[in-house]
Design a protein around this motif. Structure first.
Motif, short mmCIF file in Angstrom:
data_model
loop_
_atom_site.label_atom_id
_atom_site.label_comp_id
_atom_site.label_asym_id
_atom_site.label_seq_id
_atom_site.Cartn_x
_atom_site.Cartn_y
_atom_site.Cartn_z
N VAL A 142 0.85 -1.19 0.00
CA VAL A 142 0.00 0.00 0.00
C VAL A 142 0.88 1.24 0.00
O VAL A 142 1.86 1.32 0.74
CB VAL A 142 -0.95 -0.01 1.22
N PHE A 143 0.53 2.21 -0.84
CA PHE A 143 1.29 3.46 -0.93
C PHE A 143 0.41 4.69 -0.82
O PHE A 143 0.90 5.81 -0.86
CB PHE A 143 2.09 3.50 -2.25
N GLY A 144 -0.89 4.50 -0.69
CA GLY A 144 -1.81 5.62 -0.57
C GLY A 144 -3.20 5.13 -0.20
O GLY A 144 -3.41 3.94 0.03
N ALA A 145 -4.15 6.07 -0.16
CA ALA A 145 -5.53 5.73 0.20
C ALA A 145 -6.49 6.43 -0.75
O ALA A 145 -6.20 7.55 -1.19
CB ALA A 145 -5.81 6.16 1.64
N PRO A 146 -7.57 5.74 -1.08
CA PRO A 146 -7.95 4.43 -0.57
C PRO A 146 -7.25 3.31 -1.32
O PRO A 146 -6.97 3.41 -2.49
CB PRO A 146 -9.45 4.38 -0.86
N THR A 147 -7.00 2.25 -0.58
CA THR A 147 -6.55 1.00 -1.18
C THR A 147 -7.55 -0.06 -0.75
O THR A 147 -7.98 -0.10 0.41
CB THR A 147 -5.13 0.63 -0.72
N LEU A 148 -7.93 -0.89 -1.71
CA LEU A 148 -8.90 -1.95 -1.45
C LEU A 148 -8.28 -3.28 -1.84
O LEU A 148 -7.52 -3.35 -2.81
CB LEU A 148 -10.19 -1.71 -2.23
N PHE A 149 -8.62 -4.30 -1.08
CA PHE A 149 -8.19 -5.65 -1.39
C PHE A 149 -9.40 -6.56 -1.51
O PHE A 149 -10.31 -6.51 -0.68
CB PHE A 149 -7.28 -6.22 -0.28
N VAL A 150 -9.41 -7.37 -2.55
CA VAL A 150 -10.33 -8.49 -2.67
C VAL A 150 -9.41 -9.71 -2.73
O VAL A 150 -8.68 -9.89 -3.71
CB VAL A 150 -11.22 -8.40 -3.92
N GLY A 151 -9.39 -10.48 -1.65
CA GLY A 151 -8.40 -11.54 -1.53
C GLY A 151 -7.03 -10.89 -1.49
O GLY A 151 -6.80 -9.95 -0.72
N ASN A 152 -6.13 -11.36 -2.34
CA ASN A 152 -4.79 -10.78 -2.39
C ASN A 152 -4.64 -9.73 -3.47
O ASN A 152 -3.55 -9.20 -3.67
CB ASN A 152 -3.74 -11.89 -2.61
N GLU A 153 -5.73 -9.46 -4.21
CA GLU A 153 -5.67 -8.49 -5.30
C GLU A 153 -5.86 -7.08 -4.76
O GLU A 153 -6.85 -6.78 -4.10
CB GLU A 153 -6.73 -8.80 -6.35
N MET A 154 -4.90 -6.21 -5.05
CA MET A 154 -4.93 -4.83 -4.56
C MET A 154 -5.46 -3.90 -5.65
O MET A 154 -5.12 -4.04 -6.82
CB MET A 154 -3.52 -4.39 -4.15
N PHE A 155 -6.30 -2.95 -5.22
CA PHE A 155 -6.84 -1.91 -6.10
C PHE A 155 -6.61 -0.57 -5.42
O PHE A 155 -7.04 -0.38 -4.28
CB PHE A 155 -8.34 -2.12 -6.33
N PHE A 156 -5.95 0.35 -6.10
CA PHE A 156 -5.68 1.67 -5.52
C PHE A 156 -6.57 2.72 -6.16
O PHE A 156 -6.66 2.83 -7.38
CB PHE A 156 -4.21 2.07 -5.73
N GLY A 157 -7.21 3.52 -5.32
CA GLY A 157 -7.95 4.68 -5.77
C GLY A 157 -9.43 4.42 -5.93
O GLY A 157 -9.85 3.34 -6.30
N GLN A 158 -10.21 5.44 -5.68
CA GLN A 158 -11.66 5.32 -5.82
C GLN A 158 -12.07 5.18 -7.28
O GLN A 158 -13.17 4.74 -7.57
CB GLN A 158 -12.37 6.51 -5.16
N ASP A 159 -11.18 5.52 -8.18
CA ASP A 159 -11.49 5.38 -9.61
C ASP A 159 -11.27 3.96 -10.11
O ASP A 159 -11.35 3.69 -11.31
CB ASP A 159 -10.67 6.38 -10.44
N ARG A 160 -11.00 3.02 -9.21
CA ARG A 160 -10.86 1.61 -9.57
C ARG A 160 -12.00 0.76 -9.01
O ARG A 160 -11.94 -0.46 -9.00
CB ARG A 160 -9.52 1.05 -9.06
#
Length: 194
Positions: A167-185
């Motif tokens: 993680v390098f910023g917020a928001p960061t979301l995880f579904v399982g081990n998959e990382m998604f950064f930003g509300q635009d994702r």
């Protein structure tokens, strides 16, 4: 068994606020569970060498326009906090204390509203107390909990663990081990949950 989306957040991030406004409905549509993980964005920036978007003037100006676009798309209010950037240490300790309690969503929602709907200087205990009271919460209880060493340690541990996960910023979301950064994702998050 339903999937879980983990929301790593700091209420000082306007993009995390925008994501927060959408996550409840997303979880309802997908049958997912929402897991909240409070962190200190400043600690993440320091540990990763990242900087807020406003540190680059052209990027900061673009981000302001993009925030307005997303607020309009999501049909949610967004008022830039005149005290920004706000030291979120105390409000994030309150958020950490609330995790797993019946008041969790009310506390986090009140903090986000006080940052991005009806902005105030949330770093000041008096302002934070007023915000919590207006949300129907026992402000004294939450401010006392924020001072608990276990709460402080949990927030620090959450921040350190987030950095270790990339993680390098917020928001960061995880579904399982998959990382998604930003509300635009959020569209990718919803696809992963479907």
């Amino acid at each position: 068994m339903s999937k879980t989306v983990e929301f790593i957040f700091d209420v000082g991030s306007p993009t995390a606020y925008l994501a927060w406004t959408q996550l409840g409905a997303m979880c309802e549509r997908t049958g997912a569970q929402l897991q909240l993980t409070p962190v200190l964005l400043g600690g993440i920036f320091k540990a990763t060498g990242n900087n807020p978007p406003g540190a680059v003037p052209a990027k900061g100006m673009y981000m302001m326009r993009d925030l307005a676009r997303y607020a309009q798309r999501y049909q949610v209010p967004l008022t830039m906090n005149p005290h920004f950037p706000v030291n979120t240490l105390l409000p994030m300790r309150v958020a950490t204390a609330a995790i797993g309690t019946p008041e969790q969503d009310t506390v986090v929602g009140a903090l986000y509203d006080a940052m991005w709907k009806a902005p105030c200087k949330l770093s000041e205990p008096e302002a934070l107390s007023r915000v919590l009271t207006e949300a129907g919460l026992d402000a004294g209880h939450w401010l006392e909990r924020a001072g608990d060493e276990g709460v402080k340690d949990t927030l620090k541990a959450n921040t350190e663990a987030a950095v270790k996960r990339g993680v390098f910023g917020a928001p960061t979301l995880f579904v399982g081990n998959e990382m998604f950064f930003g509300q635009d994702r959020l569209d990718f998050v919803e696809e992963a949950l479907a």
